[in-house]
Design an enzyme around this catalytic site. Structure first.
Site, short mmCIF file in Angstrom:
data_model
loop_
_atom_site.label_atom_id
_atom_site.label_comp_id
_atom_site.label_asym_id
_atom_site.label_seq_id
_atom_site.Cartn_x
_atom_site.Cartn_y
_atom_site.Cartn_z
NE ARG A 3 -4.35 -1.37 0.58
CZ ARG A 3 -5.44 -1.15 1.33
NH1 ARG A 3 -5.56 -0.06 2.02
NH2 ARG A 3 -6.39 -2.05 1.35
NE ARG A 23 -7.12 5.92 2.75
CZ ARG A 23 -7.99 5.13 3.35
NH1 ARG A 23 -9.19 5.58 3.66
NH2 ARG A 23 -7.68 3.89 3.66
NE ARG A 56 -9.99 7.79 -2.95
CZ ARG A 56 -11.30 7.99 -3.13
NH1 ARG A 56 -11.73 8.77 -4.09
NH2 ARG A 56 -12.16 7.39 -2.33
CG ASP A 77 -9.06 -2.69 -3.91
OD1 ASP A 77 -8.48 -2.03 -3.03
OD2 ASP A 77 -9.82 -3.65 -3.64
CE1 TYR A 119 -13.40 -6.69 2.36
CE2 TYR A 119 -11.84 -8.35 1.61
CZ TYR A 119 -12.14 -7.27 2.40
OH TYR A 119 -11.18 -6.76 3.25
O1 CP3 Z 1 -0.11 -1.50 -2.42
C1 CP3 Z 1 -0.42 -0.60 -3.21
O2 CP3 Z 1 0.00 0.58 -3.11
C2 CP3 Z 1 -1.29 -0.95 -4.41
C3 CP3 Z 1 -2.67 -0.72 -4.27
C4 CP3 Z 1 -3.57 -1.59 -3.42
C5 CP3 Z 1 -4.77 -1.09 -2.87
N1 CP3 Z 1 -5.46 -2.13 -2.31
C6 CP3 Z 1 -5.21 0.32 -2.95
C7 CP3 Z 1 -6.27 0.80 -2.06
C8 CP3 Z 1 -3.51 -2.95 -3.09
C9 CP3 Z 1 -2.41 -3.96 -3.37
C10 CP3 Z 1 -4.72 -3.27 -2.40
C11 CP3 Z 1 -5.04 -4.63 -1.93
C12 CP3 Z 1 -6.25 -4.86 -1.14
N2 CP3 Z 1 -7.47 -4.24 -1.24
C13 CP3 Z 1 -6.37 -5.86 -0.15
C14 CP3 Z 1 -5.29 -6.87 0.20
C15 CP3 Z 1 -4.23 -6.28 1.03
C16 CP3 Z 1 -4.67 -5.81 2.37
O3 CP3 Z 1 -4.47 -4.61 2.64
O4 CP3 Z 1 -5.14 -6.63 3.16
C17 CP3 Z 1 -7.66 -5.79 0.38
C18 CP3 Z 1 -8.24 -6.67 1.47
C19 CP3 Z 1 -8.35 -4.77 -0.32
C20 CP3 Z 1 -9.77 -4.36 -0.18
C21 CP3 Z 1 -9.88 -2.95 0.20
N3 CP3 Z 1 -9.63 -1.88 -0.63
C22 CP3 Z 1 -10.26 -2.43 1.46
C23 CP3 Z 1 -10.61 -3.29 2.66
C24 CP3 Z 1 -10.23 -1.05 1.35
C25 CP3 Z 1 -10.69 -0.03 2.36
C26 CP3 Z 1 -9.76 0.04 3.50
C27 CP3 Z 1 -9.28 1.43 3.70
O5 CP3 Z 1 -8.08 1.57 3.99
O6 CP3 Z 1 -10.11 2.36 3.59
C28 CP3 Z 1 -9.79 -0.71 0.05
C29 CP3 Z 1 -9.58 0.64 -0.50
C30 CP3 Z 1 -8.21 0.97 -0.97
N4 CP3 Z 1 -7.46 0.17 -1.78
C31 CP3 Z 1 -7.51 2.19 -0.72
C32 CP3 Z 1 -6.29 2.08 -1.41
C33 CP3 Z 1 -5.20 3.12 -1.50
C34 CP3 Z 1 -8.02 3.36 0.09
C35 CP3 Z 1 -9.20 3.99 -0.61
C36 CP3 Z 1 -9.13 5.46 -0.85
O7 CP3 Z 1 -8.11 6.02 -1.23
O8 CP3 Z 1 -10.18 6.07 -0.66
#
Ligand code: CP3
Length: 343
Positions: A26, A30, A39, A76, A151
């Site tokens: 990640r 943010r 974003r 994602d 999910y």
């Molecule tokens: O690593 C990176 O920089 C690449 C991008 C990436 C994202 N999600 C961007 C993201 C990767 C590899 C993921 C994987 C992901 N997404 C997982 C597996 C890894 C982990 O963290 O467990 C999972 C379970 C998800 C599902 C997901 N996407 C959730 C649960 C959320 C919300 C959680 C939160 O932090 O709000 C997301 C949203 C998400 N995916 C964001 C980002 C940068 C935040 C959303 C935003 O910017 O508004």
């Protein structure tokens, strides 16, 4: 000769490098002001993922700032259910949501057009390989069938994935069908990412840790083994990192049975055990992301422990899970300098 190859690819082939190459799960997100700016321009989170101009930009942001050894495609894991028409949405403050699926819905699921639907993501991969510095590894990724399936069944995130565990016991055949369909679609999606220019790929099984012993074998190991066999039969040179969060003691079997080239370690994996796992091949991890929030001695001690225990074998330095929005960008710089020994 081998010196000219990208460092993370060398470690994935079993080399031990000192200092170890690093990237952070990640790393685009943010905690970075420039991410928040892009974003806001993009509108919805999925628009950010599906607009190559924006997705390329946010992928490159942490590379420009810190010079990580790998860039990870910005996307994602939930784009797969989105491509399967589960109406995925990300609303501010709610986490991801989608239409929950039942037995009948699973029978109707169709994986056929997933890779076509995800063309914009593949375009992002292509452009990234052109724009990245030559020495930077480009990682593609997807979610593991179990984690994505949790999910899809609940329709949202839950603390312990109880809805998916209940579903799996009640409707074993439908659940098996879901996992295998996800495995096949996800393997083809990763092959497409590799063809578009990804050097290696990571499979995220973030919820592996809630499974009992037999379920870990059936829901975490088997579908991922199927994916890796499929990818490697299609693209024998493909390198694959598998991250099964919370798998602990089962990680040794996990590597053997899935055929992953490297395994990701969360921060709860004891370092002496991690060093044992490293005898079988490369490991990636495993700093507690909270240490990056706090900084100072907590950050330094965490890094030093990992380097001391794992720095002599094949290691890709990383966090034990994704960096959080509260992380301080200055602490990330300190982390990079300490791992590289430049300060
Ligand atoms: O690593 C990176 O920089 C690449 C991008 C990436 C994202 N999600 C961007 C993201 C990767 C590899 C993921 C994987 C992901 N997404 C997982 C597996 C890894 C982990 O963290 O467990 C999972 C379970 C998800 C599902 C997901 N996407 C959730 C649960 C959320 C919300 C959680 C939160 O932090 O709000 C997301 C949203 C998400 N995916 C964001 C980002 C940068 C935040 C959303 C935003 O910017 O508004």
């Amino acid at each position: 000769m081998s010196d000219t190859r990208r460092k993370i690819m060398r470690v994935l082939d079993g080399e031990s490098l000192s200092p170890p190459p690093l990237w952070l799960m990640r790393q685009a997100g943010r905690y970075l002001p420039e991410y928040r700016e892009t974003r806001a321009k993009a509108g919805s989170f999925l628009d950010l993922c599906y607009t190559p101009d924006y997705a390329v930009e946010v992928t490159l942001q942490p590379i420009r700032r810190y010079g990580f050894d790998a860039a990870i495609l910005f996307s994602d894991i939930l784009v797969i259910p989105d491509a399967m028409k589960r109406n995925v949405r990300f609303t501010e403050g709610h986490g991801p949501e989608m239409d929950p699926i039942d037995e009948a819905g699973i029978a109707r699921l169709n994986g056929e057009d997933v890779v076509v639907y995800l063309r914009p993501v593949l375009e992002t991969v292509r452009r990234l390989r052109e724009e990245l510095p030559d020495e930077t590894t480009l990682l593609g990724f997807c979610g593991a069938p179990w984690t994505v399936g949790t999910y899809m069944i609940a329709g949202h995130g839950t603390p312990d994935q109880a809805p998916a565990r209940l579903f799996a016991y009640k409707y074993p055949r439908a659940f098996e069908h879901l996992l295998m369909l996800l495995a096949d679609v996800s393997a083809d999606y990763l092959v497409a990412q590799i063809d578009a220019g990804a050097d290696a790929v990571q499979i995220f099984d973030s919820w592996a840790g809630v499974l009992g012993e037999k379920e870990f074998e059936a829901f975490a190991i088997r579908p991922v083994a199927r994916m890796i066999a499929s990818i490697k039969s299609q693209r024998p040179h493909a390198r694959i990192i598998a991250f099964a969060k919370g798998a602990g003691y089962q990680l040794k079997t996990y590597r053997q049975k899935t055929g992953a080239d490297a395994i990701g370690l969360d921060w709860s994996v004891p370092l002496a055990f991690a060093a044992e796992l490293q005898k079988d091949g490369p490991v990636q991890g495993n700093l507690d992301p909270m240490r990056v929030v706090v900084g100072g001695r907590a950050l330094e001690e965490g890094i030093d422990d990992i380097l001391q225990h794992l720095g002599h074998g094949p290691l890709i330095f990383n966090l034990g899970h994704g960096i959080t929005p509260q992380a301080n960008p200055d602490h990330v710089r300190q982390l990079v300098e300490r791992v590289r020994g430049t300060k």
